[in-house]
Structures are given as structure tokens and as C-alpha cells.
Design a protein around this motif. Structure first.
Motif, short mmCIF file in Angstrom:
data_model
loop_
_atom_site.label_atom_id
_atom_site.label_comp_id
_atom_site.label_asym_id
_atom_site.label_seq_id
_atom_site.Cartn_x
_atom_site.Cartn_y
_atom_site.Cartn_z
N MET A 134 0.85 -1.20 0.00
CA MET A 134 0.00 0.00 0.00
C MET A 134 0.89 1.26 0.00
SD MET A 134 -2.93 1.03 2.75
CE MET A 134 -3.92 -0.42 2.56
N ASP A 135 0.69 2.14 -0.96
CA ASP A 135 1.55 3.32 -0.98
C ASP A 135 0.95 4.46 -0.17
OD1 ASP A 135 -0.45 4.14 -2.54
OD2 ASP A 135 0.67 4.09 -4.43
N LEU A 136 1.71 5.55 -0.09
CA LEU A 136 1.33 6.63 0.81
C LEU A 136 -0.01 7.25 0.43
CD1 LEU A 136 2.50 7.99 3.28
CD2 LEU A 136 3.44 9.73 1.79
N SER A 137 -0.23 7.47 -0.87
CA SER A 137 -1.44 8.18 -1.27
C SER A 137 -2.69 7.36 -0.95
CB SER A 137 -1.38 8.51 -2.76
OG SER A 137 -1.45 7.32 -3.50
N SER A 138 -2.66 6.07 -1.22
CA SER A 138 -3.86 5.28 -0.92
C SER A 138 -4.07 5.17 0.58
CB SER A 138 -3.80 3.90 -1.58
OG SER A 138 -2.78 3.13 -1.00
N PHE A 139 -2.97 5.16 1.33
CA PHE A 139 -3.07 5.16 2.78
C PHE A 139 -3.78 6.40 3.28
CE2 PHE A 139 -0.87 6.56 6.75
CZ PHE A 139 -1.43 5.63 7.60
N ILE A 140 -3.36 7.54 2.73
CA ILE A 140 -3.96 8.81 3.18
C ILE A 140 -5.42 8.89 2.72
CG2 ILE A 140 -3.88 11.31 2.79
CD1 ILE A 140 -0.80 10.98 2.97
N THR A 141 -5.70 8.40 1.52
CA THR A 141 -7.09 8.38 1.04
C THR A 141 -7.97 7.60 2.01
OG1 THR A 141 -6.10 8.21 -1.14
CG2 THR A 141 -8.51 7.96 -0.99
N SER A 142 -7.50 6.41 2.35
CA SER A 142 -8.29 5.54 3.24
C SER A 142 -8.52 6.22 4.58
CB SER A 142 -7.56 4.21 3.38
OG SER A 142 -7.80 3.65 4.64
N LEU A 143 -7.44 6.83 5.09
CA LEU A 143 -7.53 7.50 6.39
C LEU A 143 -8.53 8.65 6.31
CD1 LEU A 143 -5.67 6.46 8.59
CD2 LEU A 143 -4.34 8.55 8.36
N ALA A 144 -8.45 9.40 5.24
CA ALA A 144 -9.31 10.58 5.08
C ALA A 144 -10.77 10.15 4.97
CB ALA A 144 -8.89 11.37 3.84
N THR A 145 -11.04 9.11 4.20
CA THR A 145 -12.42 8.61 4.08
C THR A 145 -12.98 8.27 5.44
OG1 THR A 145 -11.50 7.49 2.15
CG2 THR A 145 -13.82 7.09 2.65
N ASN A 199 9.89 -0.64 -6.35
CA ASN A 199 10.73 -0.29 -5.21
C ASN A 199 10.15 -0.94 -3.95
OD1 ASN A 199 12.11 0.87 -3.17
ND2 ASN A 199 12.26 2.86 -4.22
N ALA A 200 10.98 -1.68 -3.23
CA ALA A 200 10.48 -2.40 -2.07
C ALA A 200 10.13 -1.46 -0.92
CB ALA A 200 11.48 -3.42 -1.60
N PHE A 201 10.71 -0.26 -0.93
CA PHE A 201 10.44 0.65 0.17
C PHE A 201 9.64 1.84 -0.30
CE2 PHE A 201 14.09 -1.66 1.68
CZ PHE A 201 13.69 -1.95 2.96
N ASP A 202 8.38 1.92 0.13
CA ASP A 202 7.69 3.16 -0.12
C ASP A 202 7.92 4.07 1.08
OD1 ASP A 202 5.86 2.48 1.88
OD2 ASP A 202 4.68 1.33 0.45
N ASP A 203 7.29 5.24 1.04
CA ASP A 203 7.64 6.25 2.03
C ASP A 203 7.35 5.80 3.46
OD1 ASP A 203 8.44 7.78 -0.02
OD2 ASP A 203 6.46 8.70 -0.32
N PHE A 236 -1.20 -2.01 6.37
CA PHE A 236 -2.56 -2.53 6.33
C PHE A 236 -3.22 -2.39 7.70
CE2 PHE A 236 -5.25 -6.15 7.43
CZ PHE A 236 -6.27 -6.00 6.49
N PHE A 237 -2.47 -2.76 8.76
CA PHE A 237 -3.06 -2.72 10.09
C PHE A 237 -3.29 -1.29 10.57
CE2 PHE A 237 -1.41 -7.18 10.60
CZ PHE A 237 -2.65 -7.75 10.69
N LEU A 238 -2.43 -0.34 10.09
CA LEU A 238 -2.65 1.07 10.42
C LEU A 238 -4.04 1.49 9.95
CD1 LEU A 238 0.60 3.05 9.50
CD2 LEU A 238 -0.43 2.74 11.73
N THR A 239 -4.37 1.19 8.71
CA THR A 239 -5.68 1.58 8.19
C THR A 239 -6.79 0.80 8.89
OG1 THR A 239 -5.27 0.03 6.42
CG2 THR A 239 -4.93 2.34 5.93
N PHE A 240 -6.49 -0.46 9.22
CA PHE A 240 -7.48 -1.29 9.92
C PHE A 240 -7.85 -0.67 11.27
CE2 PHE A 240 -8.30 -4.93 12.81
CZ PHE A 240 -9.37 -5.50 12.15
N VAL A 241 -6.81 -0.26 12.02
CA VAL A 241 -7.07 0.35 13.33
C VAL A 241 -7.83 1.65 13.16
CG1 VAL A 241 -5.99 1.33 15.38
CG2 VAL A 241 -5.07 -0.75 14.39
#
Lengths: 719, 719
Positions: A1-12, A126-130, A501-506
Motif C-alpha cells: 500500500m503506498d502513501l497516497s492510498s493510505f492517506i485516502t483511506s484514512l481521510a475517508t 521499489n520495495a520501500f515506499d515512504d 494494512f493494520f494502520l488503516t485497519f485500526v
């Protein structure tokens, strides 16, 4: 999961939360909704909106109220069990807060500044995203920066030990304070006796029990209440109560209708078939017919259906507490004793189950739970495979016209595969509660603890370990097939990825979960629907808004799952710590409001849930420490043995806590029970509070019980 | 071992046995030896040879007496523990007898008539000698005759379950009968309280304890006895007692010598150096000097050396029994309670050890025992290697002239290598007892059980498993080196061979062991030597023949070893069963005599040894069943799974026994304690019986205790 989709999920999630909060602020000020948002206050006879705030209500007033409420307020409004739940939330919040304060400023800079040759994974990305840069995964093998992680492990563990110790001591004090309260509590004067051996001929159970206890406790024995087989009398009692309710209802309808026709109904199935009768007359007849039937059944039950269990009452708390902890008979599988649960939470049908029946049931239930947890996917997969659209059409041809509609086909096509899983997950808590009751457990609170334990195993094994291992295996199945030795490094590199994944889950759990909890949208809608279409009498309306209890059996395992996830990732991906802290902090706030205003506890176990939670927190800590041992090993850190003492310290900590505190949660310490009472207990009231409702209604039975008592002389000594 | 050497060994043992029996018959009729052969009767004030038998004593009269004595006689002469030991011997005898009756006529013909191609083992000898033909080893692989062995396994197991169940029930009845006896027994009115928390300032321990228990038991609390640090007062007390004893002795010598010189001695080391003094005057002075010193020390001890443990006395048995089973304090590692052991078996120095100290000591002791059992050969080997003759000469040059003598050199050369092992084995029981006491166990009987358990592990692991596996590996080390897979068949074929070794081992144990036990040659010789050269006063002589107790700590593990061996070989080599039956049958007979006439029990634990023995018998049965599963596997018997249920049944059996009976052996059931007493107990006597001798002699201390009592008002309720 990259940063932008993480932030999208969090924002939603956050937007949903804000909407729900606004809804709550708006809906809770409407007077028609008070029964949904303040039922506990209403049932306690308090004004839902205290004093002046009734008109110009600040939408954030509930936050101030929650913060300003004391532990004593919680105990007064909702009992010790709720207070203990807040100790749990507060303690875990404290663990994550203090850990986060030290770990974030330490680990994030250490991790992000590591210079590392960029790894490229099998997909060429790239194995490491932000986000991953902030985690331990970004550290090189053998890196000396891993010392910071070692320190972090010790810090998290020590903080946990310290706060858990304080919490256990605090809960133990809460329990002691409640148990030594000068109020007379019926259950403190009674013990539950099971496995009573067959009586010698000529003696009734009642006589046998009274003689036995009188000879052991000549001074403090008061009376006994033999458990009876109430199935039949219960059926009649329920039928009678239903008739009374229906009569009230019909009369209300008739009175409201004014000069309308007298209400009638059909006596057959669901009122659809059968003879048409005048309802009021019919119910009145039924009641006059059932009342003597009930009385007769009560007499028969009390006399002939006595079973091998009883409640025994003592005139002093100390005597009851000591009796509940002593073996009474030479054969220790007979006359087994237990401190009596509250009358309202006794599971009567479980009381006469014999010792070995209980043991066998327990093992059978454990085995079923084991099968359920490990292999639940198999039947669900099979059901999903068979409930496809074509199969449905074939099996249920009358549904064909509906299923052929485009929109229904699309929706069903999307959800049908998961339907079995969704239904399974919705029914699981009830199923586990049913299993726990089937073990032969005598009280609801104990059954809830047992169900909660089972649900915890299910959620940790399937969600946490399932996602971690399953995700990794699925992602890199081909690599592992080629090179089986690569599985450990694969798992290790995927751990931080799962963290995101678990960050967004929580976040989803607390934003959407707590939003829904606080706004109570679902109960609100159901109540208004019921009120409009179904409710006729006052009683109906009251039943429609009855708030229920908090439901520890599912609530606590869910919290435990979050706790386990956050604790395990706390050092690997420290960014999860603030999320965990918010989950438990926000939980504390939201539930403070819910407990004070909404939920009505259905029992009081004086904090016996705590040792259950404590053990699982320590187990989560142990899992965290073992994960770290493994992860340090994968990082080929030379000084990995330096964290070997941690799991051992955890085990010693658990041992000492259990030896120091646990037994007091199983039984009442005599120094606590020996505190003086405000008044001499009214033993008849104590005794009557334990009579099951189907026997309590009438007076006849009581005299019969007394009859049995009088047969036994006070000085009898041989059994 | 072939048949002839087996018979030679058996015959030798038997001849020794016959000689010892004749010696016993002859020696026991001599009046001068009654104190060796009938000390228990003499100490009980009975005539050693009842009535007419004093002159014309039949040398086999003791057998008739042993058979005609009832269980009640044993309990009267030697207590419940001895009676339980006979239940054990009788039960195991029964198991072997009933097993043998069915197995010998069934298995021996089945085994011996099997036609089998003669195997030739690696040494070129015939692998089957005549004895092995009687064993399961003689059966072919896949042979259908193995069904007889399957039946035998079930038969042995079922017989064991049945007799063990009967025995447990019987022992439980014995214990109950003893505990509900109407006699007043001091320990039934007391509980032992440990881990008393620090007292608040201004209060003495005594006051703290009295206030605490008075508030919980306002009616039944009688008094408390605080455990004190008695080291110093004990020292003075012992010195005083020694002086008194020496004074009596000197006076006797002086009186006997008539007009001889007044006895003198030197005050220095061993009476060899120092000032010469008149003994009678010296001891008299010493006593007048020590008596006030003791009194002063007693006062200081009672007042200032109170420790965190106490004995608390109740006026009723039920109150004491219930109190010993209830938790008293909120923090359950404080105010821990235990039913009080008998005064004579309390290990006073262990009482004040704190809860966690006890736990830590326990684990440390377990670890030391583990090391001792597994690696005891290492230090012994090292010591043996260094204590060779040349080394001795080098290290202790003054021994050179002695060591140079031929005969001494030969003897030493033969025994020196094993000397360390011999000394180790002789000291092991004492060492294990020391370790058990170091665990912090409060009573001697409990420490003996603990030591017995440790010795059992040692003997089973080293003798039984050591001989079986060690012998095999040693015999066929080269074969196994060549072909490691052959180890299991090797072990299997060597099992029956080891059986012959164990046959002679068991026979040696009962012929020589019981012969020596009955004839009491060693105590007899020691007594006569002491009487002639050392004893001066009556007391000296009495001490010289003091018989001691049975010594369960070594006796029971030895019996258990035999039991384990016989049970494990019962089906493989059924010939061992009669030997086992004789061991336990003869043991029953010999010890019936010894218990009635010789040994004086040093404590009474009301049969608490039984659960300890029961668990180990079941463990031996389990080992037997697992061995058989393995052995059937080696025989490639297709229906091996048919005995898989046996170990599971054993575990269920152990579980049910423990649930049904065990707790009553840990605590007193209240229905038992509630039986009526013959008389109102004299509480002062009860209390005084617990005062340690060094504090008991004088009166002063009692008043001091009373002083402390009077500070506390009867109505105090807060602690």
C-alpha cells in the motif's frame, strides 16, 4: 500500500467519523430521541439532560461530561465491571502513549536516516515506499542502529509491566471496596452447592441438604433453596405472562379505537388460520384457566422435581465466603461448592449438571471451538461454491424472475460469494456464547468470559496471524516454491508492509466503529420503526428502546485484537503507536458517555473480567517479544540474545501477578467479607431474591419449603 | 545370563535368607534382645511376648501374629500412615497375584510353543536361552499369538485400575475415620499462617495477628502463637540439656564406683586439653549459670524475635478446617494459610520463609535434583579417577607404610574405584531430604514425600532405564555404529534379556533385603557394642536401642522401582510376576512384624502419602503401556493400535481419581471435621503442645504471650 492510498483511506474514515459526530450532536438534542441516547439515566430515574443544558445544548458537552465523571460515578451508574473496563482502556492507552512518547522521536529518525542500497522486489517495484522508510525494515542487516530497537523493546515491556501492575492493584481495590460495602447483597450470603449425592430413602433432597449443612454450620446456616426442574412450570408461567401482555395490548387498542368493533383474532398458526375469537374474552379465559394450572405445576415442581443442586443461605457474609472455599465431603466430587452468582445471572438449567458431565462437556466444547477456529473456511468455502446464481435458480426456481433482474444479479453476484462468511461472522459470537453455556457454567458473567476467550483466539489467529502469514505466502508464493529457505526473510520483509494494512485497519475501527457506536444510528432507526408500526402499549415502547448491555463477550476480544496488533508492531513500525493510543483514548471517551448514559449492565461480577484481560495482555506482550526475537534474528543482529530475558521476565511477571492477586478474583477474601454491615440482613428477602420468577409469583411454594425445613430438627448432627 | 547362573544366583540369595531367618528365630527369643526386636511394644508399655509364649516360643509365631493382626491393630500400634503402607503393599501384591494367575498359564505355553528359526546374535551364541523362550521375544514378527499378549496388557491394566480404585477409597475411609475420631488432636484446632505482612508501627506482631483473626472469627478464635527466631535460645537450651545429661551420667559413674576418686575432666577440645575440673561441681555450676541465661533469652526471643508466621488456634475443628482452606487477605500472597501439621513434625525454621523465597528455593532445588539425577556420574567418575593408589600415596605420604601392605593394597585396589559411588548412594537419601527441607516445606511428613518423589526419579531413571538402554547400547555398540537404524530392534531383543537380570535383582532384594530387615543384625550389633562400651545411664541405653521410624523416604521409592520393573516386564517376560508377588507379599509379612513390634512412627500425616504413591503406580502403569505399544510396534503386529486406548484410559483414570479423592488428602472435609468430640477440648493444653521445647520449659513466656493478648480489645474490627 503506498502513501497516497493510505492517506485516502484514512481521510475517508475520518470524513465518515465527522459526519457521524455531527449526526450525533444533532440527533441527541431532539427530545424524542432521549430514550435512545440516555436510556440508562432514564431507567435510573434521572433527568437525561441535567439542569440548564436542556435548551442550549453544546454539541460537545458530552466530552466535558465524560472527562469530568469520576470512577465513582461510573460504579454508581453502571457497576464495578464497567469501571474495570475503563481501567483496561486507560491502561492500554497509557502503555501506547508512554511508549509512543519515547519511541517515535527515537526510532523514526534512526530508521529514516539509514543509508541503504535500494532493494528491488520480485515485481520490479521499489520495495520501500515512504511509510516503510519509517520502519525497522529500513535498517541494514547487522546495523548498530538496531540497538535503538533493543532499547525500544525493553521500554515497551517495562512500561507494560509497570502499568499492568498498577492496574491489577487498582482493580483489586475496586473489587475489595465493592465486596466490603456495608450494603446487604444477597449473593454474599449464599453459596451454590452442586453434585449432591443421591439421598438415602425416605428423605427428600431438601431434608437431606438441610440436615447436612445444619450439622456443619449449626449457628450460621439459614435455609436452603433446592434447584428444581422448572421446564414445565416455566412454560406455563411464560404462557400466562404472554396472555397477560396480549390482554393489556388488546385492551389498549380497543380503548384507543373508541366504539370500534371488539378486537378479534384467529387462534391458529400466526393468527392466520383457525377459529375466530373475541380477543379480550379469549385472553381472560386463558388467564383464569392457566392460573390454577400454574399453581398446581409449582406445587409439583417444588415437591417432586428437586434436583442435585441447591443454593444454601447463611446468616453471615464470612460464613458464606468461608463455606464457598472449603471442601465439604470426603469424596470431593460431591457437595462441590461455589460462591453464589447474582440471582439475575444464574443459568438455572446448568446448575444440576454433574461434575463429570461438566468436564466432558468442557472438553467437547474445546474440541468444537478448535475445529471452528482452524477449519471454519472449509464449510464456508463449500457453501459459497454451491450458492452461485445458476445453482440458486436451479434449486429455487420460483426466485428465477427476481434473479433475472439486472441490478439484483449484479448485487448478488458481488456479495453472494462472501455471504456465507458474513453470516458466519455475524453469528459467531452467539455461537460461542451458546457453546460456553453448554459447558455447564453456572453464571452468565462466567459464560461471557469463556465466550470472550474463545473469540479472542479466533480473532488473533485468523486476523492477525492469518493476514501476516497468509499475505506473505500469497504475495510471494512462486519465489518460495523455487527457494523454500527464503520464507523467513520473505516473512520478515513483509512484516512492515502488513503494518500499513493494520494502520488503516485500526483507523477504520476507531473512526467508523466509534462513530457508529456514539451516534447509535441502527438502534435509533429500529426504535422509530418499531414505535411507528408495532408498539401499542407503554410496555411495548419501553421494550423497543431497552438499551441492552455493553456485550463484553465481543467488545473485549476486539479490543484485544487491536492491542495485540499494535503491541506486536510497536517497535517494527512505531507509527502504529499513535493510532493505537487514539483507538483506546477515543474508546475511553466514547464509552464513558455510553456507559453513563446508554447501556444498562445485566450483571455485576465485581471485576472478575480483569484477570481474563490481564492474562491476555501479557500474552500479547509475550507474542510481541517473541516476534522481536525472531525479527532481530532475521536482521542478523549479533546481540539478539540481549532480548532473550524479556519473554522470561514476562512469564515471571504473569506468575507473580497470578499468585499475588488472582485467587481473590475467584473467591472472596475473609478479611473483606468480615467488614460490618449497615444493618442486620433481612434473610427472608435475601432468600426470596433467589427464587426463580416462575416459582416466585405465588406464595404456596414458600410454605412448602418451610414445611420441609420443619422436618429437620436443629440439633441433627449425622448425615 | 543363562539358566544355570540364574539358578545359582537365586539359590545363593535363598540360602542367605534361610540363615538370616534362623538367626532371627534364635536371637529374638533371647531376653537381652527384646529391646531390639520389640522396642515398639516396650515403649507402648506392653509385654514383648504376650502371655504364655515367653518360654516355649515357636520360631514361626511371628508369622501367625502378623497374619492375625487386623488393620485396627496396626493403626493403634503405629498410626494411619503405617496402615496405608500395608494397603499399598497389599494392593500391589494383589495386582501381581491376579495378573500372574491369568497370565502365566496363558502366556508361557503360547510363547514356548512358537516355532521359530533360531536367531544367532553377533557374538555367534544362540540368542535364545531357556528363560528367553518363556518371553514374548520368542514370538515371531506378525505372529497371531501376539493377541494373547494384547489380552494380557488389558488384563493387567484392568486389574490395576480396579484394585487401585478400591485402595484409594479404602485409604480415604481410613483417613476420614482418623480425622473424625472423637479424641482431641491438637493439630485439628490450629492453622498455620505464613507471609504475614509488615505490621503497622506501634503494634507487635502478636497484636497484629490477634486483631486480624479476632475481627474475622469473633466467636471461634482462641489464641495465636507467633513463630520466633529460636536459634539463640535453642543453643542455650541444648547446652543446658547436655549439661544436665552429663551431670546425671557423671553422678551415676561416681555412685557406681563407690569411694573411687571424684570424676574429673578437662574443659578443652574433646576433653583432651584445658584445665582439669571436678566434673560434678563443674556441671552444677554450669547449670546454675545457664538457667537464668535461658530465661532471659526466652524473654528476649518471645518479645523481640517474633517473625512473619504464626499458629492460630480455634475453639472448634470445623472453624479451623474451614479457615485453613479460605483466602484471608485481598493480596493472596499475604496471610497464606495451611492446616497445621502435628507439633512434633513442624520444621520451625521453614515457617517464616516468605512466599517468593519458597518458590525460588523450590525451583533451585528442582534444578539441583535434575543435575544430580542426570549428571551424578561425572563428579563421581572424576573423584574415582583421582583417588587411585599412587595418587593417595602422593597426596597423603604418611599413609604410605599402610598402603604398601599387600592385603590392604588388594582390597583398596578392588573397592577404591567404586568408593565414591558407594558413598554417594549411601548419602543420597540424606542429601535429597536436606534439599526437600531447603525448599521451605513446613512439615517433616511433607518433606519426606518430597524426598521420596526425588529418589523415585533417581532410581527409575538410573536403575530401570539406565540398565535397559545402557546394557543394550554397551552390548551392541559396534552394530549400532555400523547401522544406526538397528537401534530399535536391538533394544527390543535386549528387553527380555534384561528381564532375567531384573528377576535376580528382585529376588536379591526380597531374600537378602527382607532377611536383614527382619533379623535386624546391624542394629543388634551396634546396640550391644554401645551398651558394653559407651552406655552409662538408663537414658544412654534407651537411646542406644531407640528403633527409629520406618523411613518412607527411601522405602517407598525402592518398592516403586520394583513395582515399575515388574509391571513393565509383566507381559514381555511374565515369569517376573511371581517374583514381584513374592516381593510385595513377603514385604507385607515382614513389615507387619516390624511395624507392630519394632518401628515407632515419628509423625502422623493421616495417610497423605497415599496420593503420592497412587500417582506413581499409575505412572508406572503408563510406562508399561507405552513400552508395550513400542514393543508391539517392533514385533510389527498389525493390530498394535488396539492397545492405543490403554494409555488414554490410564490418564482418564488418574484424572478421575484425583478429582474424586485428592483434595481431601490436602485438606480436611468439613463434614469430617464436624463430628462431635468426646469432650470439650482443653484449649490451653492444645496451645501448649505447640510450644517449641526451648520455650516450653519455663512459665515466663506464657505470661508474656498473655500480656500481648490483653492489649487487644475483643471488639476490634479493623486491621
Amino acid at each position: 500500500m503506498d502513501l497516497s492510498s493510505f492517506i485516502t483511506s484514512l481521510a475517508t474514515s475520518f470524513i465518515i467519523f465527522v459526519i457521524l459526530m455531527i449526526l450525533f450532536a444533532w440527533l441527541s438534542t431532539k427530545p424524542g430521541n432521549t430514550v435512545i441516547y440516555y436510556p440508562n439515566r432514564i431507567l435510573k430515574g434521572l433527568d437525561p439532560w441535567e439542569g440548564s443544558r436542556s435548551k442550549t445544548r453544546n454539541p460537545f458537552a458530552w466530552i466535558r461530561e465524560a472527562f469530568s465523571s469520576s470512577e465513582q460515578d461510573v460504579i454508581a451508574m453502571s457497576g464495578v465491571d464497567s469501571a474495570v473496563y475503563f481501567v483496561f482502556l486507560g491502561t492500554v492507552f497509557g502503555i501506547f502513549l508512554i511508549s509512543g512518547i519515547a519511541l517515535l522521536p527515537l526510532l523514526l529518525p534512526v530508521n529514516i536516516t539509514e543509508k541503504i542500497a535500494r532493494l528491488v522486489d520480485s515485481t520490479g517495484k521499489n520495495a520501500f515506499d515512504d511509510l516503510d522508510k519509517l520502519s525497522m525494515a529500513h535498517l541494514k542487516e547487522h546495523s548498530l542502529r538496531l540497538w535503538a530497537s533493543v532499547f525500544a523493546c525493553y521500554w515497551v515491556s517495562l512500561v507494560t509491566y509497570f502499568l499492568l501492575w498498577k492496574a491489577y492493584n487498582h482493580v483489586s481495590n475496586l473489587r475489595a471496596a465493592a465486596l466490603m460495602s456495608p450494603e446487604v447483597k444477597a449473593e454474599q450470603f449464599a453459596i451454590l452447592v452442586r453434585d449432591i449425592p443421591a439421598s438415602s430413602e425416605g428423605y427428600s433432597r431438601k431434608e437431606q441438604i438441610d440436615t447436612y449443612f445444619k450439622s456443619i454450620y449449626p449457628e450460621t446456616f439459614y435455609k436452603s433453596l433446592v434447584v428444581t426442574e422448572n421446564k414445565e412450570v416455566n412454560k406455563i408461567h411464560e404462557e400466562l405472562e404472554l396472555c397477560k401482555k396480549k390482554l393489556t395490548r388488546t385492551e389498549t387498542i380497543f380503548a384507543e379505537a373508541k366504539d370500534g368493533p371488539r378486537p378479534t383474532h384467529k387462534t391458529g398458526f400466526l393468527g392466520l388460520v383457525g377459529k375466530k375469537v373475541d380477543s379480550i374474552e379469549y385472553y381472560n379465559e386463558k388467564i383464569t384457566e392457566l392460573t390454577p394450572k400454574l399453581e398446581a405445576a409449582q406445587k409439583v415442581t417444588v415437591k417432586d422435581k428437586q434436583q442435585a443442586a441447591a443454593l444454601v443461605f447463611f446468616t453471615s457474609r464470612v460464613a458464606a465466603a468461608a463455606a464457598s472455599q472449603s471442601i465439604h465431603a470426603r469424596l470431593v466430587d460431591t457437595w462441590t461448592v461455589l460462591s453464589a452468582p447474582e440471582p439475575r445471572q444464574i443459568i438455572w438449567t446448568n446448575l444440576p449438571k454433574t461434575f463429570y458431565a461438566r468436564e466432558i462437556r468442557q472438553y467437547v466444547v474445546y474440541f468444537i471451538v478448535f475445529l471452528t477456529i482452524c477449519f471454519y473456511m472449509i464449510p464456508i468455502g463449500l457453501i459459497s461454491a454451491f450458492t452461485t446464481l445458476p445453482n440458486l435458480k436451479k434449486l429455487l426456481p420460483f426466485l428465477k424472475p427476481i434473479l433475472d433482474q439486472d441490478i439484483i444479479r449484479t448485487v448478488l453476484g458481488a456479495y453472494l460469494p462472501q455471504l456465507a462468511l458474513i453470516i458466519f461472522l455475524a453469528l459467531l459470537p452467539k455461537f460461542l456464547m451458546f457453546l460456553s453455556k453448554a459447558e455447564g457454567i453456572p453464571s452468565v458473567s462466567h459464560a461471557e468470559r469463556a465466550a470472550s476467550g474463545k473469540y479472542f483466539y479466533f480473532s488473533v489467529l485468523n486476523v492477525f496471524i492469518g493476514v501476516t502469514i497468509g499475505g506473505t505466502l500469497f504475495d510471494s508464493f512462486k519465489d518460495i516454491q523455487k527457494n523454500p529457505d527464503s520464507i523467513i526473510p520473505k516473512l520478515a520483509t513483509s512484516l512492515p508492509g502488513n503494518a500499513t494494512f493494520f494502520l488503516t485497519f485500526v483507523a477504520l475501527k476507531f473512526f467508523v466503529g466509534y462513530g457508529l457506536e456514539l451516534s447509535r444510528l441502527v438502534p435509533l432507526i429500529i426504535f422509530h420503526l418499531k414505535k411507528k408500526y408495532l408498539c401499542k402499549t407503554e410496555l411495548d415502547i419501553k421494550e423497543a428502546w431497552a438499551p441492552g448491555h455493553l456485550g463484553y463477550a465481543t467488545k473485549i476480544p476486539n479490543d484485544m485484537l487491536i492491542l495485540t496488533i499494535v503491541l506486536c508492531y510497536s517497535v517494527i513500525a512505531p507509527l502504529i503507536l499513535p493510532f493505537g493510543a487514539v483507538y483506546f483514548g477515543l474508546g475511553w471517551l466514547v464509552f464513558r458517555n455510553q456507559v453513563l448514559n446508554v447501556y444498562v449492565p445485566s450483571y455485576e461480577s465485581y471485576g472478575r473480567m480483569w484477570p481474563h484481560m490481564h492474562v491476555r495482555i501479557v500474552a500479547a506482550l509475550l507474542l510481541f517479544q517473541l516476534t522481536m526475537v525472531g525479527y532481530f534474528g532475521v536482521k542478523q543482529f549479533y546481540y539478539t540474545p540481549i532480548i532473550f530475558p524479556l519473554p522470561i521476565i514476562s512469564l515471571i511477571f504473569a506468575f507473580i501477578c497470578s499468585k499475588k492477586f488472582y485467587k481473590f478474583f475467584e473467591a472472596t477474601a475473609l478479611e473483606v467479607a468480615s467488614r460490618e454491615l449497615k444493618e442486620t440482613p433481612n434473610m427472608d428477602l435475601v432468600y426470596r431474591s433467589f427464587l426463580p420468577p416462575c416459582l416466585n409469583a405465588e406464595k404456596g411454594d414458600e410454605e412448602q419449603f418451610d414445611d420441609a425445613v420443619s422436618h429437620v430438627s436443629r440439633t441433627a448432627s449425622n448425615v
